[in-house]
Design an enzyme around this catalytic site. Structure first.
Site, PDB file in Angstrom:
ATOM      1  N   LYS A   9       0.826  -1.203   0.000  1.00  0.00           N
ATOM      2  CA  LYS A   9       0.000   0.000   0.000  1.00  0.00           C
ATOM      3  C   LYS A   9       0.868   1.264   0.000  1.00  0.00           C
ATOM      4  O   LYS A   9       2.082   1.190   0.184  1.00  0.00           O
ATOM      5  CB  LYS A   9      -0.928  -0.025   1.218  1.00  0.00           C
ATOM      6  CG  LYS A   9      -1.916  -1.182   1.202  1.00  0.00           C
ATOM      7  CD  LYS A   9      -2.749  -1.186   2.471  1.00  0.00           C
ATOM      8  CE  LYS A   9      -3.709  -2.350   2.522  1.00  0.00           C
ATOM      9  NZ  LYS A   9      -4.496  -2.339   3.779  1.00  0.00           N
ATOM     10  N   ARG A 102       3.440  -6.921   9.177  1.00  0.00           N
ATOM     11  CA  ARG A 102       2.707  -5.902   9.946  1.00  0.00           C
ATOM     12  C   ARG A 102       3.210  -5.812  11.385  1.00  0.00           C
ATOM     13  O   ARG A 102       3.243  -4.724  11.964  1.00  0.00           O
ATOM     14  CB  ARG A 102       1.211  -6.194   9.915  1.00  0.00           C
ATOM     15  CG  ARG A 102       0.590  -5.918   8.550  1.00  0.00           C
ATOM     16  CD  ARG A 102      -0.868  -6.265   8.533  1.00  0.00           C
ATOM     17  NE  ARG A 102      -1.501  -5.936   7.264  1.00  0.00           N
ATOM     18  CZ  ARG A 102      -2.560  -6.576   6.792  1.00  0.00           C
ATOM     19  NH1 ARG A 102      -3.112  -7.567   7.473  1.00  0.00           N
ATOM     20  NH2 ARG A 102      -3.076  -6.222   5.630  1.00  0.00           N
ATOM     21  N   ASN A 112      -1.514  -0.163   7.444  1.00  0.00           N
ATOM     22  CA  ASN A 112      -0.966  -1.481   7.763  1.00  0.00           C
ATOM     23  C   ASN A 112      -0.132  -2.090   6.635  1.00  0.00           C
ATOM     24  O   ASN A 112       0.065  -3.295   6.580  1.00  0.00           O
ATOM     25  CB  ASN A 112      -2.066  -2.435   8.247  1.00  0.00           C
ATOM     26  CG  ASN A 112      -3.086  -2.748   7.176  1.00  0.00           C
ATOM     27  OD1 ASN A 112      -2.939  -2.378   6.018  1.00  0.00           O
ATOM     28  ND2 ASN A 112      -4.137  -3.445   7.567  1.00  0.00           N
ATOM     29  N   HIS A 115      -1.625  -5.575   1.531  1.00  0.00           N
ATOM     30  CA  HIS A 115      -2.862  -6.338   1.348  1.00  0.00           C
ATOM     31  C   HIS A 115      -2.482  -7.689   0.767  1.00  0.00           C
ATOM     32  O   HIS A 115      -1.616  -7.779  -0.099  1.00  0.00           O
ATOM     33  CB  HIS A 115      -3.808  -5.622   0.366  1.00  0.00           C
ATOM     34  CG  HIS A 115      -4.904  -6.521  -0.122  1.00  0.00           C
ATOM     35  ND1 HIS A 115      -6.080  -6.689   0.571  1.00  0.00           N
ATOM     36  CD2 HIS A 115      -4.979  -7.334  -1.210  1.00  0.00           C
ATOM     37  CE1 HIS A 115      -6.841  -7.560  -0.086  1.00  0.00           C
ATOM     38  NE2 HIS A 115      -6.193  -7.961  -1.164  1.00  0.00           N
TER      39      HIS A 115
END
Length: 149
Positions: A9, A102, A112, A115
């Site tokens: 991300k 994470r 976080n 994905h």
């Protein structure tokens, strides 16, 4: 061979963690078959996170994913979907085990880092959303004989 979709991300890209994340998947013995750095359109983000469209955080999640480039990847390997989820760790970094991506690098649920598809069917859907077949490379790593019986 099983495949999964993984996305680093915007927070992971901006923090310079792309190499670290890729390295962890490679060290686990998975094969990278698709990779691209891209800016995400609002339409793609909404389609990808469609399952959350009725949730209160949907709008901010879409906005976040579109805010900066992401790294979209397809990884291949035996049991890669479940194994990748363990490698990634719990959605909330505060609950994620040390040694997971994470757990080691995540700060908050909304930031976080990564994905990963949660099931084989989801992986197939997500891969087809983010990649066309010509963007995926099937190849045989020489290390495979040292990983699988």
């Amino acid at each position: 061979m099983e495949r999964t979709f993984i996305m680093i991300k915007p927070d992971g890209v901006q923090r310079g963690l792309v190499g670290e994340v890729i390295g962890r998947f490679e060290a686990k013995g998975f094969t990278l078959v698709g990779l691209k750095l891209m800016s995400v359109s609002k339409e793609l983000a909404e389609e990808h996170y469609d399952v959350h469209k009725e949730r209160p955080f949907f709008g901010s999640l879409v906005e976040f994913i579109c805010s900066s480039p992401v790294v979209a990847m397809v990884w291949e390997g035996d049991g890669v979907v479940a194994s990748a989820r363990k490698l990634i760790g719990a959605t909330n970094p505060l609950s994620a085990e040390p040694g997971t991506i994470r757990g080691d690098f995540g700060v908050s649920v909304g930031r976080n880092l990564i994905h990963g598809s949660d099931a084989i069917e989801t992986a197939q859907r997500e891969i087809s959303l983010w990649f066309n077949e010509k963007e995926l490379s099937s190849w045989e790593p020489t290390a495979k004989t040292w990983l699988y019986e």
